[in-house]
Structure formats: C-alpha cells, structure tokens
Design an enzyme around this catalytic site. Sequence first.
Site, PDB file in Angstrom:
ATOM      1  N   CYS A   1      54.439 -69.162  51.066  1.00 27.17           N
ATOM      2  CA  CYS A   1      54.643 -69.574  49.808  1.00 27.17           C
ATOM      3  C   CYS A   1      54.101 -70.633  49.128  1.00 27.17           C
ATOM      4  O   CYS A   1      53.878 -71.687  50.038  1.00 27.17           O
ATOM      5  CB  CYS A   1      56.317 -69.884  49.438  1.00 27.17           C
ATOM      6  SG  CYS A   1      56.836 -70.125  47.741  1.00 27.17           S
TER       7      CYS A   1
ATOM      8  N   CYS B   1      59.502 -77.158  47.621  1.00 24.25           N
ATOM      9  CA  CYS B   1      60.681 -76.497  47.642  1.00 24.25           C
ATOM     10  C   CYS B   1      61.793 -76.736  48.678  1.00 24.25           C
ATOM     11  O   CYS B   1      62.754 -77.365  48.541  1.00 24.25           O
ATOM     12  CB  CYS B   1      60.711 -74.969  47.292  1.00 24.25           C
ATOM     13  SG  CYS B   1      62.281 -74.329  47.527  1.00 24.25           S
TER      14      CYS B   1
ATOM     15  N   CYS C   1      62.508 -72.645  52.298  1.00 25.78           N
ATOM     16  CA  CYS C   1      62.137 -71.595  53.416  1.00 25.78           C
ATOM     17  C   CYS C   1      61.476 -72.611  54.776  1.00 25.78           C
ATOM     18  O   CYS C   1      60.603 -72.835  54.816  1.00 25.78           O
ATOM     19  CB  CYS C   1      61.138 -70.721  53.199  1.00 25.78           C
ATOM     20  SG  CYS C   1      61.876 -69.452  51.961  1.00 25.78           S
TER      21      CYS C   1
ATOM     22  N   GLN D   1      78.849 -62.805  49.292  1.00 27.87           N
ATOM     23  CA  GLN D   1      77.482 -63.081  50.268  1.00 27.87           C
ATOM     24  C   GLN D   1      76.254 -62.759  49.565  1.00 27.87           C
ATOM     25  O   GLN D   1      76.145 -61.678  48.919  1.00 27.87           O
ATOM     26  CB  GLN D   1      77.848 -62.210  51.459  1.00 27.87           C
ATOM     27  CG  GLN D   1      78.996 -62.574  52.405  1.00 27.87           C
ATOM     28  CD  GLN D   1      78.551 -63.878  53.434  1.00 27.87           C
ATOM     29  OE1 GLN D   1      77.644 -64.201  53.192  1.00 27.87           O
ATOM     30  NE2 GLN D   1      79.450 -64.177  54.211  1.00 27.87           N
TER      31      GLN D   1
ATOM     32  N   ASP E   1      86.763 -67.374  57.755  1.00 23.05           N
ATOM     33  CA  ASP E   1      85.352 -67.382  57.091  1.00 23.05           C
ATOM     34  C   ASP E   1      84.913 -68.662  56.254  1.00 23.05           C
ATOM     35  O   ASP E   1      84.931 -68.796  55.250  1.00 23.05           O
ATOM     36  CB  ASP E   1      84.723 -66.352  56.539  1.00 23.05           C
ATOM     37  CG  ASP E   1      83.315 -66.210  56.138  1.00 23.05           C
ATOM     38  OD1 ASP E   1      82.577 -67.177  56.514  1.00 23.05           O
ATOM     39  OD2 ASP E   1      82.651 -65.197  55.532  1.00 23.05           O
TER      40      ASP E   1
ATOM     41  N   CYS F   1      78.825 -69.568  58.992  1.00 18.20           N
ATOM     42  CA  CYS F   1      77.273 -69.884  58.369  1.00 18.20           C
ATOM     43  C   CYS F   1      76.734 -71.090  58.758  1.00 18.20           C
ATOM     44  O   CYS F   1      75.759 -71.627  58.625  1.00 18.20           O
ATOM     45  CB  CYS F   1      77.339 -69.682  57.001  1.00 18.20           C
ATOM     46  SG  CYS F   1      78.272 -70.979  56.082  1.00 18.20           S
TER      47      CYS F   1
END
Length: 396
Positions: free
Chosen positions: A14, A20, A23, A221, A319, A346
């Site tokens: 990218c 940013c 990622c 999600q 969760d 997560c």
Amino acid sequence: MDKYKKKNIKKSFCPVAGKCGGCQLQNMSYERQLAFKQAKVVSLLGKYTHVNDIIGMDNPVKYRNKVQSAFGVTRSGKIISGVYQSSTHNIVSIDSCMLENETADSIVVDIRKLMPSFKLTAYDERRERGFLRHVLIRTGRVSGEVMVVLVTAVQRFPSKNNFIKALLDLHPEITTIVQNINDKFTSMVLGDKQTVLYGNGYITDELCSLTFRISPKSFYQINPEQTQKLYNKAMEFAGLNEDETVLDAYSGIGTIGLCASKSVKNVICVENNPEAVRDAKINAKLNNIENAQFYCMDAGEFMTQLAKENEHVDAVFTDPPRAGCSKEFLNSLCELSPDKVVYISCNPETQARDVFYLTKRGYKVRKIQPFDQFPYTSHIENIVMLSKPKEAKTNE
C-alpha cells in the site's frame, strides 16, 4: 511453511502503509504472516496442549464489512478523508484500502466530492468547528445491504434532502442512511443521538444460516467469511447436545448464543449494553428461536447470582474485548463452574493470562485453534476450549 502456502496470492504493498500503520505485516507474504501468527499463539499457549494449524483466508483482501473514515480539513482548506495515523489524530488521506469493501470506499470518496456542492464542511478538530466528522459504512456480505452513517458535529443538516438524493443517485445500492450526532470533544466515533434519514436505520446479514439485524452501534465481526468458520469451530469444540444449557457472556447482538441455540436445550445471553440486548431479542424473533433468554447486566454479576442460586450451566462461551476478562469475571466463572468454557479472543496475550488463571482453578486446556481474522495486521483471533477433569468436578 508449505502448510500455510496459499495459491495465487502475491505480496501487496500500500502506498500509505508507512503513514497509516494499520497493516503492520505489509512487508510479509501471506504464508509468512500465517506462520508468524501461528508461532505467536504457540509461544503463548502451546505449553497447555497442541495448537492446531491457523485457519487463513483464500483471498485475504477486501474483507472488512465495516469501514470508518475520518473527515477533516487541511490548513489550505481542502476536505480530506481517511484513517487516523497510528496513535495520532492526523488523518492519512485514503481513497481505497486493500482491506476494505470496495463499495464502501467508493461511497466515502463520493461523499467527500459532493460536500462542496452542498456547502457542507468537514470537522476541524483544531478549531472544534465544522459539520461532518466521520462516515461509517456497513455492508452485508450475503444480503448486499449497505448502511451509511454520517457522523456530524451538529444536528442541523443544510440541504439534507438534496444531498441524500444526490448520494443515492450515485449509489442506488445504499439501503439506509443514518445521521449520528457527536457534539462532544471525544475520540469516540459515534455519539448518543441519531436520526434515520433514509431506509429503516439498519441492515441485515446472514451468518451460520441465521439472519442478524445490524444497527449503527451493533458489534458485528468485521470479517464475516472467517467469522462463520470461527463460530462453527467454537460450536464443534463445545461438543453441544440437546440436553444442555449454555451461557453466552459478552453476548452483544446474540450471534454466538443464537448459533448455539439450535444444538442445545436452553441458551442464556448476558450483555450490559441495552441496545445490543434489544437487537439480540429482535434477532431471536427473526430466526424463530424460542429457547434463548436475554439479560441486560454485567456477565460476572449474573454468573455469581446463578451460582448463589445453585443454578448450573453446561458450557460458557465468552468473547471479551481486547483487554480480556476481569479478575472479577473469572472468579464468577469459577463460582458458576460450568463443565466447559469456550474462550474466543482477539488478543491471545490477555487470553493466555486468563487461561493461566483458569487452569489454576481446576480447568484443563483441551483444544486451541487460531484464526486469521485480520490479514495483513498483527491481530490474531484464537479459540481455547477448557473443561474440568472428572475428578475435579466430583471433588467440588
């Protein structure tokens, strides 16, 4: 590394990756990302039992069904939209993201282009003035429905009807538009007040053969393809049967609990967000599910109350947020003493901390399954299934 190899997947770069920061694994091929995440889960939890091979995606791009774009203005007065640079409130201007739904990206760009024609301003954080702060877009993977949420600093919406007509002319696929008013100095995206401008104010989508209603503030999600695999595996790990009662803690709009409902006698869903509980009840009706009960209260307090009343549940699904479970929640879980605990996380680091606590209280880790829910990022989704040895349960 062959077991992680994915065909026809090339390394993608990218142009704003450095600015940013979203990622974090941009410099790795996808098979290396999977191996990296597998190794991390093994290092954190592998001492308990074998860690199954991580379940990745065949096409790990454009998977985000929820897109949030911040709007702002440069010093020269140009309207920009994009994401906040990592750990800052500096907006990195982005028209297209390799992880985000293409339709959502296109809608954000067209909203930005339409604004000057209707004399709509972007919010200026430095001066605390302006109109549009954020745009939130949700898309239904199966239904194809599209929700646009315009987060504004004030309620007054100049040329509202004409703006909405122009946007719908460009994007007839939009099924609902909501104005959310956030007039506070806060890092939170959504405010407390909202008005439906077009459509019914929500979208629906299908997951695990069930239909779910998704409102602007609903937790759902972001990667539905992987979520279906995740929930199916969680149900498999739980080994549910028709005589059992299960509890879904942090139940949100009821996704996990309602998925479990078709395999058990009773489901108890506990969530402290009243809007989410309302949506969960609606979702149960949408799917003609009658063996699910919903409670709006703290899950830990609820489990303590059940334990005091000598109530028994066979399995607990939990969760929690990235911070993991509180010590109070874990104490309550141990007081209730379900036979099985399916812990979806997560954040394997806080999950490892909580699993250590549970193993010290008599639980044994039986199965571990990592998922790549967030390709190209450092985030990992992981399921740990725990149960009590028979001798531990008889000695209680």
